[in-house]
Design an enzyme around this catalytic site. Structure first.
Site, PDB file in Angstrom:
ATOM      1  N   HIS A  53       2.189   1.150   7.344  1.00 53.61           N
ATOM      2  CA  HIS A  53       2.591   2.547   7.278  1.00 53.61           C
ATOM      3  C   HIS A  53       1.516   3.393   6.603  1.00 53.61           C
ATOM      4  CE1 HIS A  53       7.230   1.929   7.747  1.00 53.61           C
ATOM      5  NE2 HIS A  53       6.538   1.146   8.549  1.00 53.61           N
ATOM      6  N   VAL A  57      -1.343   6.604   8.178  1.00 52.99           N
ATOM      7  CA  VAL A  57      -1.299   7.950   7.616  1.00 52.99           C
ATOM      8  C   VAL A  57      -2.484   8.150   6.676  1.00 52.99           C
ATOM      9  CG1 VAL A  57       0.059   9.593   6.279  1.00 52.99           C
ATOM     10  CG2 VAL A  57       1.206   7.960   7.783  1.00 52.99           C
ATOM     11  N   GLY A  59      -5.272   6.835   6.493  1.00 52.41           N
ATOM     12  CA  GLY A  59      -6.056   5.660   6.148  1.00 52.41           C
ATOM     13  C   GLY A  59      -5.435   4.840   5.030  1.00 52.41           C
ATOM     14  N   SER A  63      -1.879   6.216  -0.906  1.00 53.46           N
ATOM     15  CA  SER A  63      -1.160   7.448  -1.242  1.00 53.46           C
ATOM     16  C   SER A  63       0.343   7.319  -1.047  1.00 53.46           C
ATOM     17  CB  SER A  63      -1.694   8.622  -0.418  1.00 53.46           C
ATOM     18  OG  SER A  63      -1.552   8.394   0.977  1.00 53.46           O
ATOM     19  N   ASP A 200      13.556  -9.143  14.250  1.00 51.25           N
ATOM     20  CA  ASP A 200      13.099 -10.227  15.124  1.00 51.25           C
ATOM     21  C   ASP A 200      14.216 -11.268  15.178  1.00 51.25           C
ATOM     22  OD1 ASP A 200      11.642 -11.951  16.660  1.00 51.25           O
ATOM     23  OD2 ASP A 200      10.214 -12.507  15.097  1.00 51.25           O
ATOM     24  N   SER A 203      14.185 -15.181  14.348  1.00 53.48           N
ATOM     25  CA  SER A 203      12.974 -15.600  13.633  1.00 53.48           C
ATOM     26  C   SER A 203      12.546 -14.546  12.616  1.00 53.48           C
ATOM     27  CB  SER A 203      11.833 -15.854  14.631  1.00 53.48           C
ATOM     28  OG  SER A 203      10.689 -16.360  13.977  1.00 53.48           O
ATOM     29  N   ASP A 208       5.516 -14.938  13.431  1.00 57.90           N
ATOM     30  CA  ASP A 208       5.166 -15.650  14.662  1.00 57.90           C
ATOM     31  C   ASP A 208       5.209 -14.681  15.841  1.00 57.90           C
ATOM     32  OD1 ASP A 208       7.871 -15.228  15.133  1.00 57.90           O
ATOM     33  OD2 ASP A 208       8.450 -17.287  14.693  1.00 57.90           O
TER      34      ASP A 208
END
Length: 243
Positions: A53, A57, A59, A63, A200, A203, A208
């Site tokens: 995330h 945003v 880089g 922040s 997921d 799993s 994976d």
């Protein structure tokens, strides 16, 4: 944190950036993540997504850690992450060992790698030497971020709309019909939006490629995940990594 305290000196990132200034940086971050993971395995997906995330945003500048009104941390997506205390813990230990040296941005990057390893994922060397940022705006956060969803869960409030009256005539047609009752049981209509569903299915605690199998089978919980398969421009990447 009110603002990142450290600006890493240097140009570019590289493996071993702190070899002359804080040799124990990786071992301290690793032991911190391991300790918190043992008490709460949910920390692994949270730290992984924190890294994803943040990097999308402005880089990878940490922040996301800045406190205050209308910062990234206040958005519905980033406020649900549970890894902030873990990063603060690692930062506190590093400040005691190497005052004013290691950036929070590098701590997040290392913690994300260690989280993947703890969930049976691959290991890799992390180039470090990132600088911490000073600007954090909630308006910069993209609600459709997709990253690291092979582990962890999501709140029902982010997927429930797909399950009941998506198009005015039932659930989202991109969901496998046999999967809909399972999701509806986890996320009832008008139920508690804070209840959680695995991202997921089958799993959720292992890093994976089963997440990609679920997308291929119409079992993506979030619409932003499922569109990785339904959109031809991104399906090619799912096919490339799916085995």
């Amino acid at each position: 944190m009110d603002a990142p305290a450290t600006l890493v000196q240097g140009h570019g990132t590289r493996v071993g950036f702190y070899s002359n200034s804080c040799l124990q940086v990786e071992s301290i971050v690793k032991s911190t993540v391991q300790s918190h993971f043992q008490s709460n395995p949910r920390i692994a997906p949270s730290l992984l997504r924190m890294h994803f995330h943040k990097c999308i945003v402005r880089g990878c500048d940490a922040s996301i850690l800045i406190d205050g009104p209308n910062t990234e941390k206040t958005t519905p997506f980033d406020s649900k992450l549970i890894g902030y205390k873990d990063i603060d813990d690692a930062k506190t230990q590093l400040e005691a060992a190497c005052p004013g040296v290691v950036s929070c941005a590098d701590i997040i990057a290392l913690a994300a790698r260690d989280s993947v390893v703890l969930t049976n994922g691959p290991n890799w060397e992390v180039p470090i030497g990132r600088r911490d940022g000073w600007v954090s705006l909630a308006s910069d956060v993209d609600a459709n971020l997709v990253g690291g969803h092979t582990i962890g869960s999501t709140a029902c409030q982010f997927c429930c709309y797909r399950l009941y009256n998506f198009t005015g005539n039932g659930p989202d047609p991109s969901i496998d019909p046999s999967f809909v009752p399972q999701l509806q049981a986890l996320c009832p209509q008008n139920g508690d939006g804070t209840s959680r569903a695995d991202l997921d299915t089958g799993s959720a605690r292992k890093f994976d490629t089963y997440f990609l199998t679920n997308l291929r089978n119409g079992r993506g919980v979030l619409l932003s995940d499922q569109t990785l398969w339904t959109y031809p421009s991104t399906r090619i990447f799912v096919q490339r990594f799916w085995v």
